[in-house]
Write an enzyme that holds these catalytic residues in place. Structure first.
Site, short mmCIF file in Angstrom:
data_model
loop_
_atom_site.label_atom_id
_atom_site.label_comp_id
_atom_site.label_asym_id
_atom_site.label_seq_id
_atom_site.Cartn_x
_atom_site.Cartn_y
_atom_site.Cartn_z
N SER A 684 0.83 -1.19 0.00
CA SER A 684 0.00 0.00 0.00
C SER A 684 0.87 1.26 0.00
O SER A 684 1.67 1.43 -0.93
CB SER A 684 -0.92 -0.06 1.22
OG SER A 684 -1.98 0.79 1.03
N ASP A 775 -9.61 -5.23 -4.25
CA ASP A 775 -9.14 -4.10 -3.44
C ASP A 775 -9.83 -2.81 -3.90
O ASP A 775 -9.68 -2.40 -5.05
CB ASP A 775 -7.61 -3.99 -3.63
CG ASP A 775 -6.97 -2.93 -2.75
OD1 ASP A 775 -7.71 -2.18 -2.09
OD2 ASP A 775 -5.72 -2.87 -2.71
N HIS A 807 -7.86 -5.37 0.02
CA HIS A 807 -6.59 -4.68 0.20
C HIS A 807 -5.59 -5.46 1.07
O HIS A 807 -4.40 -5.47 0.78
CB HIS A 807 -6.88 -3.30 0.81
CG HIS A 807 -5.71 -2.39 0.82
ND1 HIS A 807 -5.02 -2.06 -0.33
CD2 HIS A 807 -5.09 -1.73 1.84
CE1 HIS A 807 -4.03 -1.23 -0.01
NE2 HIS A 807 -4.06 -1.02 1.29
#
Ligand SMILES: CC(=O)N[C@@H](C)C(=O)N[C@@H](C)C(=O)O
Length: 831
Positions: A684, A775, A807
Site C-alpha cells: 500500500s 481491493d 486490500h
C-alpha cells in the site's frame, strides 16, 4: 498450458507471469483478472509456485521450474507452514468464581486452516488460582472447543450468560444463542426482513447486555430495501424482497457504502433483542443519514426507570470535514463521528418520568448528539459508578485530514438524573501530545478498548497504546488525569491487555523473535505509583511453536534503532526533528567471514500506521530464511507525537523516502549491511515507498516485492474509495480544500509527478507484485499499470493476482502464497 489450480485444497490465486526480459505483451489469453474473467492461464515459462513437486502438466511434462527452484519452493513452504501454525490469542474474558482468589478465564484463539482457506477460532478455558501474591496458576481444560460457524461470543456482565452470534449465509436468519452455565437456554432466529448480519468488524461492531441481563443492544445490517420488481404484467407495484418465481427483482438505485471491506455490507443500524420473549426491535429516532456502531447501555438514572443507549454515529450528510458521499472508513479515523444517546426500546414511560431532555421536548424520542463541538468521538465506556462517560477522539485526524493521527481521551460527567442535553461539558483527560519529551508519553494511539477496562477504584482505566515502535499498556486515572506506564519501562517487547482480573491484568507480550506469551500482572504498591507492576509468565495451553521454529527464533536478535533526521532544517517543527525509529532483526552469530546477511527493508503502509515489535509470522519467516530485516518507522508513523506525524502529509515520496534511505545509511555505517544485497518490501503506502525507492535510488536495491502498491496517484484518484487521502498526502492538510471528484488536468499532473510511476524509467530491480482483485483502496489497476510499464521497458516482473482478496490480502492461502513467493523471489535475486 497448465491452468490455475482452483480445486479445493489447492491454491486459488491467479499468477500472471510477465515474461522475463521481453518486450512482448501479456500472453494473449491472460488478462487483468477480475471475478468475471475466464480462468487465467499461465505463461509456460513460469510455473505456478504452488505446484506440488511431482505434479504434471496437461502435456505430461513436469510442471516446473527447474529442480532447484522447485526445491526452494518446497523447503520454504514447509518452513512457512511451521510459522503459520502458531496460534494467536485474539481475546480473553475473566469471570469471577465463588472461591476466594480464584477466577475463570476464557480465551479466543485463532489459527489458520490453510487447506480450508479459513481462519479457525477455538475457545480455551482455564481455572485461575492466585496461590500467593507472587504466583498464579492456570489449570487449562484439556481440549479446545472449535467455534465453527460462530461469528462472535459476548458474555453478560455477571458472567452467568453467554451470547453466541451465528451470522448465516444465503439470506438465512441470523441466529442468537443464549447459553447458561451448562446449557443452551434460548435460541432466537432473526429473519432477514428484520435485519442482516450482526457486525463483527471491530469498528461498527457493538454488542451490549443491559444491567438486568434481559436485553441486548447490537449493531446489524439494516434489512434489504424493497427492490423494484417486474413480472409478466409489467411493473409489480409492491416491489419484491424475497425470491418469487413469478417475478424478477431489478437492481434499483445504487447506494454508496463505506468502501474497502464494506462493499457488500448494508448500513449498520441499531437493534435490541429481548432475550426472554425473543422479540427484536429496531431502535427508532436515529436519522437515516447516520451509520451507527459501538453501542453501550447508559447507567440507570437515579430514579431507575429510563434506559438509554449511547452509540457512535457517522453521518453521510455533507457537513464540516465531510464530503457529500461516503468515503472509505477502513483504516480511516478521519471520518467525523459523534456520540449519541437514545432512549432504548422495550420500556414504557412511567407517569412521573421526565422525557430525555426537559429543554427539548420536541426532540423526545430522537437521538441527542452528546459531543457537538468535537469532530470525533468513539469507544464510549461508562465508569462502574455510572458517573463518567469516557471516550476516545481522533479529532486531530478529522481536523487535519490525515487518515490516522494522535488520539485524545475525554470524559463527560453523566447526569445522575438522566436529563441529557447536547451541551454536556467535555473534559480533556489525555490531550493530543504534539512533541513528546524524551522518554515521556508520545500521545495516545489506541485501536480498541476493553469492554470493561476499569480497576476496582472505579476511575482507573487500563488500555493499550502505541509508544514508538512498541505497544504498551497504560493506566489512566480519568478523574486526576494521571497516566502511567504499566508495562516495564525497559521492555522493547510489545504488550496488549486482554482482560482484567479485578486489579490484576491478563496480557500478552511478544517480540519479533518471541511468539506471544500470556502474562499476568499484579500491582505491588499504591495505584498512584508508576511502574510498580510485576509480571508473571502464564503456562501456555498449546505448544507455542515447533522445535524447528524455536531453534530458528533463538538464533535471532532484535533492537530498536534511533535514526537521526538527516535534514533537521529550521522550518521543521520540533517534533519532526526528533529521531525516528527502525527495528533491526539479525542473526546473533557473526558469519565466519564477517559477511552480512542480505537485508530486507520493510515499510509499513498508511502512511500513518506503525510497525511494532510484536511477533509477526511473516517477519519471523523471512528472518529465518537468513535475512536481516530493517523495519523503518519513518516520520509520519503513529507513536511519536503529533508534530512528527503531521510533518509527512504534503511530502510523501520525498521525506519518507529520505527517512528510509537515512535508516539504510545508518545501518550501513554500522557495518551491518552488504550493500549489494538489499531488498525492499512494502504494501500500500509501503508499496508506494518501495516503488519510489527503486526509482529514486535504483543502485541501492537489487529486488523488490510489493503488495497492492500505490504507484500512480493520478490513476488512484478516480478509482479508490479514499480520493481525499491522495489530496492530503500529496498536498498536506490544505489538500482537503482542493478535493474534488473531478480533478483538473493540472492537479492530475501534480499527482503524477509525486508518484513512483514518474521515476519508472530509472528502475532496474526485478519486482514481484501481489495484488488483490477486490481491493477498493488501491485498486488492482495501480499495480498492474506499473507492472506492465516496467515490463514494457524490460524490467523483470512477476505478478500474482488474488481474485477474491481485498486490500489486506489476508485470506490464509493468499497470505501464504504471497510470503512464500516473496521468500523465493528474494532468494533468486538477493542470495
Ligand atoms: C489509509 C489507507 O488505507 N492508506 C493506504 C494507501 C495504505 O497504505 N493502507 C495501509 C493501512 C495498509 O497497510 O494497507
Amino acid at each position: 498450458m497448465p491452468r490455475c489450480p482452483v480445486e479445493e485444497g489447492q491454491w486459488p490465486a491467479c499468477c500472471i507471469p510477465l515474461p522475463i526480459s521481453t518486450a512482448s505483451g501479456f500472453p494473449p489469453h491472460s488478462s487483468a483478472p477480475n471475478r468475471h474473467s475466464a480462468p487465467l492461464r499461465l505463461h509456460s515459462s513460469i510455473i505456478p509456485p504452488m505446484q506440488v513437486p511431482g505434479a504434471v502438466s496437461e502435456k505430461g511434462m513436469p510442471l516446473g521450474i527447474d529442480a532447484a527452484t522447485e526445491e526452494e519452493y518446497a523447503s520454504q513452504a514447509k518452513l512457512l507452514q511451521e510459522f503459520s501454525n502458531i496460534p494467536i490469542i485474539d481475546k480473553a474474558w475473566i469471570f469471577k468464581s465463588d472461591s476466594a482468589n480464584c477466577s475463570r478465564a476464557m480465551f479466543s484463539v485463532g489459527q489458520v486452516n490453510l487447506l480450508a482457506n479459513k481462519k479457525r477460532t477455538v475457545i480455551l478455558s482455564s481455572h485461575v488460582s492466585k496461590t500467593s501474591k507472587q504466583s498464579v496458576d492456570f489449570q487449562w481444560t484439556p481440549f479446545p472447543i472449535e467455534m465453527t460457524g460462530v461469528s462472535t461470543v459476548v458474555p453478560s456482565p455477571s458472567g452467568s450468560k453467554l451470547l453466541v452470534v451465528r451470522n448465516k449465509e444465503n439470506e438465512s436468519p441470523t441466529q442468537l444463542e443464549i447459553c447458561g452455565p451448562s446449557l443452551l437456554e434460548k435460541e432466537i432466529h432473526i429473519p432477514q426482513s428484520v435485519h442482516g448480519s450482526i457486525y463483527n468488524d471491530k469498528w461498527f461492531e457493538g454488542i451490549s447486555w443491559n444491567h438486568k441481563e434481559t436485553l441486548i443492544a447490537y449493531v446489524a445490517e439494516e434489512p434489504s430495501p424493497l427492490k423494484p420488481a417486474f413480472n409478466d404484467l409489467g411493473f409489480k407495484k409492491e416491489g419484491c424482497s424475497e425470491k418469487d418465481s413469478g417475478s424478477w427483482k431489478a437492481q434499483g438505485d445504487w447506494e454508496e457504502d463505506w468502501g474497502e471491506t464494506y462493499s457488500k455490507k448494508r448500513k449498520p443500524s441499531l437493534f435490541v433483542v429481548n432475550i426472554n420473549s425473543g422479540e427484536v426491535q429496531a431502535v427508532q429516532g436515529i436519522s437515516k443519514s447516520l451509520s451507527v456502531g459501538q453501542v453501550v447501555w447508559a447507567p440507570l438514572s437515579s430514579h431507575g426507570c429510563q434506559n438509554y443507549l449511547v452509540f457512535v454515529g457517522w453521518s453521510s450528510e455533507n457537513g464540516p470535514n465531510q464530503t457529500p458521499r461516503k468515503l472509505g472508513i477502513k483504516y480511516c479515523y478521519n471520518r467525523p463521528c459523534a456520540l449519541y444517546a437514545i432512549r432504548a426500546p422495550f420500556q414504557e414511560l412511567k407517569a412521573n418520568e421526565v422525557p430525555i431532555n426537559d429543554n427539548e421536548m420536541d426532540n423526545f424520542g430522537t437521538a441527542i448528539n452528546l459531543t457537538r463541538g468535537l469532530s470525533s468521538a468513539f469507544f464510549p465506556r461508562f465508569s462502574p459508578d455510572g458517573r463518567s462517560l469516557v471516550f476516545l477522539s481522533a479529532k486531530s485526524a478529522v481536523d487535519s485530514g490525515a487518515h490516522s493521527a494522535t488520539n485524545s481521551l475525554h470524559r463527560i460527567d453523566w447526569p445522575a438524573d438522566g436529563k441529557l442535553q447536547s451541551s454536556l461539558n467535555i473534559i480533556d483527560v489525555v490531550p493530543v501530545v504534539m512533541c513528546p519529551e524524551d522518554g515521556c508519553l508520545p500521545g495516545l494511539y489506541c485501536s480498541s478498548f476493553l469492554s470493561d477496562p476499569w480497576l476496582s477504584d472505579g476511575c482507573t482505566m487500563i488500555l493499550s497504546s502505541v509508544w514508538g515502535s512498541t505497544n504498551v499498556i497504560l493506566s489512566v486515572n480519568i478523574l486526576s488525569c494521571e497516566i502511567s506506564r504499566v508495562t516495564p519501562n525497559d521492555s522493547s517487547y510489545s504488550w496488549d491487555v486482554l482482560a482484567l482480573d479485578e486489579d490484576n491484568i491478563l496480557a500478552v507480550s511478544s517480540s519479533p523473535i518471541d511468539p506471544p506469551q500470556i502474562k499476568y500482572g499484579y500491582h505491588t504498591g499504591q495505584m498512584d505509583q508508576s511502574n510498580t507492576w510485576n509480571w508473571l509468565n502464564v503456562s501456555s495451553p498449546f505448544a507455542r511453536y515447533s522445535d524447528k521454529v524455536k531453534s530458528f527464533l533463538s538464533s535471532l536478535q532484535f533492537s530498536i534503532l534511533k535514526i537521526p533526521v538527516s535534514d533537521p532544517s529550521e522550518i521543521l517543527s520540533n517534533g519532526a526533528r526528533k529521531p525516528y525509529e527502525a527495528i533491526f532483526i539479525s542473526n546473533k552469530e557473526n558469519k565466519m567471514d564477517n559477511a552480512c546477511n542480505p537485508l530486507i527493508v520493510i515499510l509499513h503502509g498508511g502512511p500513518h500506521s506503525v510497525s511494532l515489535t510484536s511477533y509477526s509470522k511473516s517477519s519471523a519467516f523471512l528472518s529465518s530464511l537468513g535475512y536481516n530485516l530493517l523495519i523503518v518507522n519513518y516520520r509520519g508513523s503513529l507513536g511519536f507525537g503529533e508534530e512528527a506525524l503531521q510533518s509527512l502529509p504534503g511530502k510523501v515520496g520525498t521525506q519518507d523516502v529520505n527517512d528510509v534511505l537515512a535508516a539504510l545509511d545508518y545501518v550501513t555505517g554500522k557495518g551491518l549491511v552488504d550493500v549489494s544485497k538489499v531488498a525492499v518490501l512494502g504494501g500500500s503506502h509501503g508499496g508506494f515507498l518501495s516503488t519510489h525507492l527503486i526509482g529514486q535510488a535504483p543502485d541501492r536495491f537489487v529486488v523488490a516485492a510489493v503488495r497492492n502498491p500505490v504507484c500512480n496517484l493520478s490513476l488512484m484518484l478516480g478509482t479508490t474509495d479514499i480520493p481525499d487521502w491522495c489530496y492530503v498526502e500529496a498536498f498536506g492538510s490544505e489538500g482537503k480544500d482542493y478535493f474534488s471528484e473531478a480533478p483538473s488536468a493540472e492537479y492530475l499532473k501534480l499527482f503524477y509527478n509525486k508518484s513512483p510511476i514518474s521515476h519508472l524509467s530509472k528502475v532496474k530491480a526485478p519486482v514481484l507484485f501481489l495484488l488483490g482483485a477486490q481491493d477498493l483502496r488501491v485498486p488492482v489497476s495501480n499495480g498492474l499499470q506499473y507492472a506492465r510499464a516496467l515490463r514494457e521497458k524490460g524490467v523483470e516482473v512477476k505478478v500474482i493476482v488474488f481474485p477474491e482478496d481485498v486490500h489486506g490480502i489476508e485470506r490464509p492461502q493468499s497470505d501464504f502464497e504471497s510470503f512464500l513467493n516473496i521468500g523465493v523471489w528474494f532468494k533468486k535475486y538477493c542470495k
